[in-house]
Design an enzyme around this catalytic site. Sequence first.
Site, PDB file in Angstrom:
ATOM      1  N   LYS A   1       0.841  -1.160  -0.085  1.00  0.00           N
ATOM      2  CA  LYS A   1       0.062  -0.137  -0.055  1.00  0.00           C
ATOM      3  C   LYS A   1       0.931   1.369   0.247  1.00  0.00           C
ATOM      4  CE  LYS A   1      -3.669   2.660   1.686  1.00  0.00           C
ATOM      5  NZ  LYS A   1      -4.901   3.008   2.357  1.00  0.00           N
TER       6      LYS A   1
ATOM      7  N   HIS B   1     -17.038  -3.086   6.706  1.00  0.00           N
ATOM      8  CA  HIS B   1     -16.196  -2.682   5.776  1.00  0.00           C
ATOM      9  C   HIS B   1     -15.690  -3.797   4.872  1.00  0.00           C
ATOM     10  CE1 HIS B   1     -13.999   0.093   3.025  1.00  0.00           C
ATOM     11  NE2 HIS B   1     -12.619  -0.553   3.393  1.00  0.00           N
TER      12      HIS B   1
ATOM     13  N   HIS C   1     -14.153  -1.463  -4.295  1.00  0.00           N
ATOM     14  CA  HIS C   1     -14.833  -0.297  -3.374  1.00  0.00           C
ATOM     15  C   HIS C   1     -16.251   0.491  -4.002  1.00  0.00           C
ATOM     16  CE1 HIS C   1     -11.591  -1.341  -0.870  1.00  0.00           C
ATOM     17  NE2 HIS C   1     -11.804  -0.226  -0.102  1.00  0.00           N
TER      18      HIS C   1
END
Length: 343
Positions: A214, A249, A235
């Site tokens: 990331k 989530h 997403h």
Amino acid sequence: MQRIAYTFTNSTVQYYLDTDFIHLEKLADREHAVIITDEHIQRRHQRKLKDWAKIVIPPGEGSKVQSVVDTIIARLLFLGADRDTLLIGVGGGVVTDITGYVASVYMRGLKFGFVPTTLLAMVDAAIGGKNGVDVGPYKNMVGTIRQPAFLLYDYKFLKTLPAAEWINGFAEIIKHAAIADPKLFRELEGQRPAIYRKDSKKLSLLVRRNVLIKSGIVKKDEFEKSDRKLLNFGHSLGHAIENLYGLSHGQAISIGMAYAAIISEEITGFKETERLHRLLASYGLPLKITVQTDKIMAVLRMDKKRQKEQIRYILLDKIGKARVIPIPMERLERILEAVLDKG
Ligand SMILES: NC(=O)c1ccc[n+]([C@@H]2O[C@H](COP(=O)([O-])OP(=O)(O)OC[C@H]3O[C@@H](n4cnc5c(N)ncnc54)[C@H](O)[C@@H]3O)[C@@H](O)[C@H]2O)c1
């Protein structure tokens, strides 16, 4: 302890991996620091947090809203926080997102750091400087991009993490593997989540690998002009269903990725849907949900990746290679209408 540093556009972030919470004392002057955390973490880790000034918010996504920002700001004023105050978010993605946001706006910006306490926050949410709050069903609709000064990783926090939250973290790990690291994807196929929970060495390597994936992507494109968009795989639909259907989530992103794979088949000729679905399912993550398409389309129309009548969807060419492809809203609606489970 392993220390790494990433220099982004305006600042350098220090990562303290595999360390102990006690190290926070070296990074922060207790007299000029306020910890923001949630009730679950405060209850389970009271001893660690006891000597710090604290603001404790209710747990869960419902707290990632402007009214909680206002409450935190009122508390900061009460505590006499000024421009020299360091804010430290100790918690999952909800706490780190809201702490980063408050730190960006209170007195036009304070220094802040994170101690992520969920697997999901360790591998994803705490990294990259995106922070903010939701507005009704619209996820992260208000926010800023501003980097923390430091990230402190104490894996002992994960000992108290509920099993469901442990699984949620794997949604973002599988996402990283699917868009950028086919070798990691293969490794995950040969393991089960429980293995990483038992084997601290494996866990530490897994977290580090995801931190590097990331951070590397964000370093190249901090303000999401190109490759950072790939991190949004799963997403668009995921965010649309997360608050509408009260999903976690991790669950929402898992379902979003499962459908993005099906959409990829039609648009890029992606041939590994089965493989992605099998991996998500084997980590206990969901692949579908019964929905109302019109409700989802209404939220998708407000997606931050929409541009006029197109939405920039993240699709897979193959495992380990993703692309941003603009899809006209009408076409997306037709595809979703055909593939979604409708109630
Ligand atoms: N900023 C970003 O780049 C980014 C990236 C991914 C996700 N996110 C955001 O992160 C959020 C999801 O994060 P999350 O899954 O960490 O959720 P969360 O912060 O709600 O934490 C999940 C649950 O675990 C509890 N918890 C946290 N740490 C614990 C511990 N050590 N022991 C026991 N319980 C603990 C929390 O109280 C909560 O009930 C979403 O709002 C999502 O939008 C942000």
